[in-house]
Write a protein that holds these residues in place. Structure first.
Motif, PDB file in Angstrom:
ATOM      1  N   THR A 653      -9.591  43.548  33.785  1.00 13.03           N
ATOM      2  CA  THR A 653      -9.776  43.272  35.212  1.00 13.03           C
ATOM      3  C   THR A 653     -10.757  44.257  35.829  1.00 13.03           C
ATOM      4  O   THR A 653     -11.612  43.879  36.639  1.00 13.03           O
ATOM      5  N   LEU A 654     -10.653  45.509  35.452  1.00 13.05           N
ATOM      6  CA  LEU A 654     -11.575  46.521  35.959  1.00 13.05           C
ATOM      7  C   LEU A 654     -13.008  46.208  35.539  1.00 13.05           C
ATOM      8  O   LEU A 654     -13.937  46.316  36.349  1.00 13.05           O
ATOM      9  N   VAL A 655     -13.186  45.802  34.288  1.00 19.31           N
ATOM     10  CA  VAL A 655     -14.528  45.439  33.808  1.00 19.31           C
ATOM     11  C   VAL A 655     -15.052  44.219  34.548  1.00 19.31           C
ATOM     12  O   VAL A 655     -16.214  44.182  34.991  1.00 19.31           O
ATOM     13  N   ALA A 656     -14.207  43.198  34.705  1.00 18.49           N
ATOM     14  CA  ALA A 656     -14.615  41.977  35.395  1.00 18.49           C
ATOM     15  C   ALA A 656     -15.031  42.265  36.830  1.00 18.49           C
ATOM     16  O   ALA A 656     -16.054  41.754  37.317  1.00 18.49           O
ATOM     17  N   LEU A 657     -14.248  43.083  37.526  1.00 21.42           N
ATOM     18  CA  LEU A 657     -14.583  43.418  38.905  1.00 21.42           C
ATOM     19  C   LEU A 657     -15.863  44.245  38.989  1.00 21.42           C
ATOM     20  O   LEU A 657     -16.727  44.003  39.843  1.00 21.42           O
ATOM     21  N   THR A 658     -16.003  45.195  38.103  1.00 21.63           N
ATOM     22  CA  THR A 658     -17.187  46.052  38.134  1.00 21.63           C
ATOM     23  C   THR A 658     -18.459  45.249  37.903  1.00 21.63           C
ATOM     24  O   THR A 658     -19.433  45.355  38.663  1.00 21.63           O
ATOM     25  N   LEU A 659     -18.462  44.439  36.852  1.00 24.18           N
ATOM     26  CA  LEU A 659     -19.659  43.644  36.549  1.00 24.18           C
ATOM     27  C   LEU A 659     -19.884  42.546  37.588  1.00 24.18           C
ATOM     28  O   LEU A 659     -21.014  42.254  37.951  1.00 24.18           O
ATOM     29  N   GLY A 660     -18.792  41.944  38.061  1.00 25.61           N
ATOM     30  CA  GLY A 660     -18.930  40.848  39.011  1.00 25.61           C
ATOM     31  C   GLY A 660     -19.340  41.294  40.396  1.00 25.61           C
ATOM     32  O   GLY A 660     -19.987  40.535  41.127  1.00 25.61           O
ATOM     33  N   LEU A 661     -18.987  42.520  40.784  1.00 22.93           N
ATOM     34  CA  LEU A 661     -19.338  43.001  42.118  1.00 22.93           C
ATOM     35  C   LEU A 661     -20.760  43.560  42.196  1.00 22.93           C
ATOM     36  O   LEU A 661     -21.241  43.857  43.294  1.00 22.93           O
ATOM     37  N   VAL A 662     -21.416  43.708  41.059  1.00 23.47           N
ATOM     38  CA  VAL A 662     -22.825  44.114  41.091  1.00 23.47           C
ATOM     39  C   VAL A 662     -23.645  43.111  41.909  1.00 23.47           C
ATOM     40  O   VAL A 662     -24.494  43.490  42.723  1.00 23.47           O
ATOM     41  N   TYR A 663     -23.354  41.838  41.708  1.00 18.60           N
ATOM     42  CA  TYR A 663     -24.146  40.795  42.384  1.00 18.60           C
ATOM     43  C   TYR A 663     -24.027  40.850  43.899  1.00 18.60           C
ATOM     44  O   TYR A 663     -25.044  40.910  44.601  1.00 18.60           O
ATOM     45  N   PRO A 664     -22.822  40.817  44.494  1.00 19.82           N
ATOM     46  CA  PRO A 664     -22.769  40.837  45.949  1.00 19.82           C
ATOM     47  C   PRO A 664     -23.288  42.134  46.560  1.00 19.82           C
ATOM     48  O   PRO A 664     -23.941  42.105  47.610  1.00 19.82           O
ATOM     49  N   VAL A 665     -23.018  43.263  45.928  1.00 16.26           N
ATOM     50  CA  VAL A 665     -23.480  44.538  46.484  1.00 16.26           C
ATOM     51  C   VAL A 665     -25.003  44.557  46.566  1.00 16.26           C
ATOM     52  O   VAL A 665     -25.596  44.853  47.620  1.00 16.26           O
ATOM     53  N   MET A 666     -25.658  44.236  45.476  1.00 15.70           N
ATOM     54  CA  MET A 666     -27.114  44.269  45.456  1.00 15.70           C
ATOM     55  C   MET A 666     -27.715  43.073  46.198  1.00 15.70           C
ATOM     56  O   MET A 666     -28.751  43.199  46.847  1.00 15.70           O
ATOM     57  N   GLY A 667     -27.056  41.926  46.101  1.00 15.79           N
ATOM     58  CA  GLY A 667     -27.593  40.738  46.754  1.00 15.79           C
ATOM     59  C   GLY A 667     -27.558  40.837  48.265  1.00 15.79           C
ATOM     60  O   GLY A 667     -28.532  40.490  48.952  1.00 15.79           O
ATOM     61  N   ILE A 668     -26.442  41.289  48.816  1.00 18.65           N
ATOM     62  CA  ILE A 668     -26.343  41.434  50.269  1.00 18.65           C
ATOM     63  C   ILE A 668     -27.323  42.495  50.758  1.00 18.65           C
ATOM     64  O   ILE A 668     -27.991  42.326  51.788  1.00 18.65           O
ATOM     65  N   TYR A 669     -27.430  43.590  50.020  1.00 18.23           N
ATOM     66  CA  TYR A 669     -28.386  44.645  50.374  1.00 18.23           C
ATOM     67  C   TYR A 669     -29.810  44.093  50.388  1.00 18.23           C
ATOM     68  O   TYR A 669     -30.582  44.331  51.321  1.00 18.23           O
ATOM     69  N   ASN A 670     -30.155  43.339  49.354  1.00 13.96           N
ATOM     70  CA  ASN A 670     -31.503  42.775  49.274  1.00 13.96           C
ATOM     71  C   ASN A 670     -31.775  41.799  50.410  1.00 13.96           C
ATOM     72  O   ASN A 670     -32.825  41.852  51.056  1.00 13.96           O
ATOM     73  N   ARG A 671     -30.813  40.930  50.675  1.00 15.20           N
ATOM     74  CA  ARG A 671     -31.020  39.859  51.659  1.00 15.20           C
ATOM     75  C   ARG A 671     -31.078  40.398  53.091  1.00 15.20           C
ATOM     76  O   ARG A 671     -31.826  39.909  53.912  1.00 15.20           O
ATOM     77  N   THR A 672     -30.262  41.397  53.376  1.00 14.92           N
ATOM     78  CA  THR A 672     -30.168  41.875  54.751  1.00 14.92           C
ATOM     79  C   THR A 672     -31.169  42.978  55.086  1.00 14.92           C
ATOM     80  O   THR A 672     -31.649  43.057  56.222  1.00 14.92           O
ATOM     81  N   LEU A 673     -31.496  43.831  54.118  1.00 14.14           N
ATOM     82  CA  LEU A 673     -32.332  44.996  54.420  1.00 14.14           C
ATOM     83  C   LEU A 673     -33.697  44.955  53.756  1.00 14.14           C
ATOM     84  O   LEU A 673     -34.716  45.189  54.417  1.00 14.14           O
ATOM     85  N   GLN A 674     -33.734  44.634  52.454  1.00  9.69           N
ATOM     86  CA  GLN A 674     -35.024  44.633  51.773  1.00  9.69           C
ATOM     87  C   GLN A 674     -35.892  43.457  52.197  1.00  9.69           C
ATOM     88  O   GLN A 674     -37.059  43.628  52.566  1.00  9.69           O
ATOM     89  N   GLU A 675     -35.330  42.252  52.124  1.00  9.99           N
ATOM     90  CA  GLU A 675     -36.131  41.063  52.430  1.00  9.99           C
ATOM     91  C   GLU A 675     -36.631  41.073  53.867  1.00  9.99           C
ATOM     92  O   GLU A 675     -37.745  40.636  54.149  1.00  9.99           O
ATOM     93  N   THR A 676     -35.824  41.552  54.777  1.00 16.49           N
ATOM     94  CA  THR A 676     -36.189  41.546  56.196  1.00 16.49           C
ATOM     95  C   THR A 676     -37.073  42.716  56.588  1.00 16.49           C
ATOM     96  O   THR A 676     -37.588  42.757  57.708  1.00 16.49           O
ATOM     97  N   GLY A 677     -37.243  43.683  55.683  1.00 18.55           N
ATOM     98  CA  GLY A 677     -38.038  44.860  56.017  1.00 18.55           C
ATOM     99  C   GLY A 677     -37.329  45.833  56.932  1.00 18.55           C
ATOM    100  O   GLY A 677     -37.960  46.746  57.492  1.00 18.55           O
TER     101      GLY A 677
END
Length: 840
Positions: A653-677
């Motif tokens: 479960t710890l492995v699944a959560l760790t690997l699976g949460l990479v996507y939302p953490v980086m994706g939300i960061y990219n979409r809200t801050l990087q993409e918008t400048g």
């Protein structure tokens, strides 16, 4: 900046929270009575039920002309739902001690309430950072919402095809428009608020279903913390977790830290080799040209067109023909967190809270331990029929789940299923289908679809390693959970029934493929799938997925249909909660097995939509099952669990959560801050209203101001407007209809073809070419005849029309027609009457 946003738009979020909560209040008496088998008596599902019921009453009465599309009519629909609920509640005396019930569940319910409001504001804030409404298919979603908000009556007009109603399953858009209308906000603001609501309401539903599963499993006198924690884990699994693409493919790909053989192993779409290799090949350079593996500016806008890297997580599966070449149209393997990051408000996303509501109904049926009464059957049919209107694919899936829950109820009562039981299950299914069709008949009568039957899938089964990337977080957990269930069952595992069920499933799918192949080649004139030897080799090389899924069927069926015991022959050796979770696992297995053998025939001609729709629902049911699995193995004191199993599942479960949460953490960061400048130069205020940025280009502001001006001038929707047509996926065409809901003559032809199926050609006629002639022809009489033929009221001339036809094309309109809403070079020309249009 955030506090400034809260001061400006926080009130809108609070208003939507209040409206949705009031919808839940209206439905709560019904839920209390009809969902009484759930420990929380339907409280945590009441908001979704209330929205569906109020929307249904408003739509049905509006469709028959009893209500107009006004805020007052929505209030009346709410009052009707509340009155029916109160009447049903008082039909018989309730023996429940409300005070004792509240003491037992108040902490869990308050936790759910806090979860809902926090996630609603959180995702509204995400949208405020990037309120994109113009990329991918968002213009289509916005058009539907705008059309419904603008329409006086129902069915609502299609703003991209004047004179026609929407030809789509539009109930989700209808609910969004209903909330937008009563809150008095624009369609562009409604769009963002709906995305935030869907995120929060889906998480609340996931929390509610699993909370109820755990609370039913344990005594209500025990502490609710395990149920709350497991419910929160379910919310994370369903709406927040990502698949393993970001962690195992995307980061290695972008940093160039793995060999190309590693990428080729996963064979994911557009990530099967480095772009340097592709460019070298295209330029005629030898394939053995070395690839530079130095890390670059990961995930940045300058990174070789890889700015939307997070999009590739929904394109993990890659189908290849028998020669090994990637086919032209590839499968989509979307999951909820991707949907919320992308923020296309499509039917499969808008159906999510109501899908989980229907899962809750199935759980309630199982826990009732009696045959459903007439009121419950009507309620079930109303909700399940709503799925047909929301996202038609989902209706049959969750009707099957409900019928499966009834079969499980009967199985638990007797330890076996008799012919009378099978007959009773069939009768319930027929009742649900007939009532659902009756309730939503006004929609079904006019609904047209691109679907054209079922076809066999001989050459495109899913590679297991790609299946693992897609469902890895749940596979890791559920494989161990099923192993623990086998250990718990021991001698009562019915391996024989499980084995023959798996074999029967496989044979049934193969026989259907053979029959459909004969039909497809002989009747539909479809090409034969290929050589038998090549097909066999393909099935062998891709057969691991089928083997794993069939093993899942063996375990699930073998555990449910337990062998009798000399001590308790008629008592299955598992709890109702365990039975329901095993049913969810079985549904998830079936949903992902079927697309390897069959797919729905549509305009794409491949299995793109079947994989898309089935895998999406599989994510939901497997996510819920995985959360309970964690509780069952790690926290359930009533169930035996080997120490090794607990340790293995904790680590997994710890492995699944760790690997699976990479996507939302980086994706939300990219979409809200990087993409918008916003990390560097962009200091614009946060806003959920994506309208001003809907149209792109140097003259976008002029177009937007002119369109908004016309929206204020024109009352109702009895007009016809013409603007340029230029393909689809382009916010610079279809602007007027999308932003205002005012009907334009025609736009986005590719999607109109999908929505209208076989009726497309007849309905559209020559509209597209006539629009081109109307703008392009230098002869006024030709233009005037077309204006008269289609009874056009306004001609838009903006940046797209000027780019396509040049400024000279506007002269004839300026010479013969008056203009309005002029902003810069963007304006509307008024076609006052036929005489003026004909130049007489």
């Amino acid at each position: 900046m955030i506090f400034d946003w809260l001061a400006r738009e926080g009130g809108f979020v609070l208003t939507w929270w209040l409206m949705v909560s009031l919808a839940g209040v209206a439905a709560l008496p019904l839920c209390w009575r009809l969902l009484g088998a759930l420990p929380d008596r339907g409280w945590l599902l009441a908001r979704a039920a209330g929205l569906l019921l109020v929307g249904f009453v408003f739509w049905l009465l509006g469709s028959f002309g009893f209500l107009q599309n006004t805020p007052g009519s929505v209030v009346l629909a709410w009052l009707i739902v509340a009155a029916i609920g109160i009447a049903v509640y008082f039909t018989r005396r309730d023996a429940v001690d409300v005070r004792a019930w509240w003491r037992a569940h108040r902490v869990g319910i308050i936790a759910g309430e806090v979860l809902f409001v926090v996630l609603l504001f959180a995702w509204a804030l995400v949208r405020a950072h990037n309120s994109d409404t113009f990329t991918t298919e968002k213009p289509m979603d916005l058009m539907f919402m705008s059309s419904i908000m603008r329409s006086d009556t129902f069915p609502p007009n299609d703003a991209w095809m004047s004179g026609y109603a929407i030809s789509y399953y539009y109930f989700g858009y209808f609910i969004a428009a209903m909330l937008g209308t009563i809150s008095g906000v624009s369609s562009t603001l409604t769009y963002s608020l709906m995305i935030a609501l869907l995120f929060a309401l889906t998480a609340l539903g996931a929390y509610g279903v699993v909370y109820n599963l755990v609370r039913y499993r344990v005594s209500e006198t025990q502490h609710p913390l395990p149920a709350i924690a497991t419910g929160l884990l379910a919310a994370v699994f369903v709406v927040l977790l990502g698949n393993f693409q970001a962690a195992l493919i995307e980061i290695p790909f972008q940093t160039r830290t793995v060999s190309e053989s590693y990428l080729a192993f996963w064979d994911s779409q557009e990530r099967d080799e480095y772009p340097e290799r592709t460019a070298a090949r295209q330029n005629g350079v030898a394939d053995d040209t070395p690839v530079t593996l130095t890390p670059n500016d990961m995930f940045s806008p300058n990174n070789a067109g890889l700015y939307w890297w997070w999009f590739r997580a929904s394109r993990v599966i890659q189908d290849r023909d028998l020669a090994g070449n990637a086919i032209g149209i590839q499968p989509i393997d979307e999951f909820p967190q991707f949907s919320f990051i992308l923020a296309d408000s499509h039917p499969h996303v808008m159906a999510l809270p109501f899908v989980i509501l229907c899962i809750g109904l199935a759980l309630n049926l199982l826990l009732r331990e009696r045959q459903p009464n007439r009121g419950e059957i009507v309620f079930y049919a109303l909700c399940l029929g709503g799925l047909i209107f929301l996202n038609t694919w989902d209706g049959p899936i969750y009707m099957a789940l409900l019928v499966g829950a009834e079969a499980l109820r009967r199985l638990r009562a007797r330890g076996r299923l008799t012919w009378d039981d099978w007959a009773g299950v069939l009768v319930l299914g027929v009742q649900i289908v007939l009532l659902a069709v009756l309730f939503y008949l006004p929609f079904l009568v006019g609904f047209r679809s691109q679907a054209g039957g079922i076809l066999p899938n001989w050459v495109h089964p899913t590679l297991f390693r790609q299946y693992f990337i897609m469902f890895g977080p749940f596979l890791l957990i559920l494989v161990l959970y099923l192993a623990v269930e086998v250990w718990r069952a021991r001698g009562r595992m019915n391996w024989r029934v499980g084995f023959w069920s798996a074999i029967g499933t496989l044979l049934g799918l193969v026989i259907m493929m053979l029959l459909l192949t004969v039909l497809a080649v002989g009747v539909l004139n479809a090409p034969a799938p290929g050589g038998i030897g090549d097909i066999v080799l393909r099935r062998l090389s891709h057969g691991v997925t089928t083997v794993v899924l069939l093993l899942g069927i063996v375990v699930v069926v073998g555990r449910l249909f337990a062998r009798p015991s000399s001590e308790s022959a008629d008592v299955p050796p598992y709890s109702p909660a365990t039975a329901f979770v095993l049913l969810l696992v079985g549904v998830g297995v079936a949903l992902t097995l079927v697309p390897d053998y069959l797919y729905l025939r549509d305009v794409f001609g491949v299995r793109i939509n079947t994989v898309f729709k089935f895998y999406y629902q599989a994510w939901v049911v497997l996510g819920l099952a995985s959360a309970f699995a964690v509780y069952s193995v790690l926290l359930d004191r009533q169930a035996r669990t080997p120490a090794l199993g607990r340790a293995a599942l904790a680590i997994t479960t710890l492995v699944a959560l760790t690997l699976g949460l990479v996507y939302p953490v980086m994706g939300i960061y990219n979409r809200t801050l990087q993409e918008t400048g916003r990390l560097t130069a962009n200091t614009s205020p946060l806003t959920m209203d994506g309208g001003p940025e809907f149209i792109t280009g140097d003259l976008a502001d002029n177009d937007y101001q002119a369109i908004m001006c016309l929206s204020q001038i024109v009352q109702g929707d009895e007009v016809v407007i013409v603007e340029a047509v230029q393909g689809t996926y382009n916010p610079n065409v279809g602007r007027v209809g999308a932003l205002t809901g005012l009907p334009v003559l025609f736009n986005w032809p590719g999607h109109q073809r999908q929505w209208r199926g076989d009726t497309f050609v007849q309905a559209v006629g020559t509209r597209e070419s006539d629009i081109d002639t109307l703008y392009r022809s230098p002869v006024w009489d030709t233009t005037a005849l077309l204006l008269d033929r289609y009874q056009i009221d306004y001609v838009f001339f903006g940046s797209s029309e000027r780019r396509l036809y040049g400024s000279a094309a506007e002269v004839k309109f300026a010479d013969h027609l008056a203009s309005t809403c002029a902003f810069g070079d963007s304006r509307f020309y008024i076609v006052a009457n036929v005489d003026v249009a004909l130049g007489n």
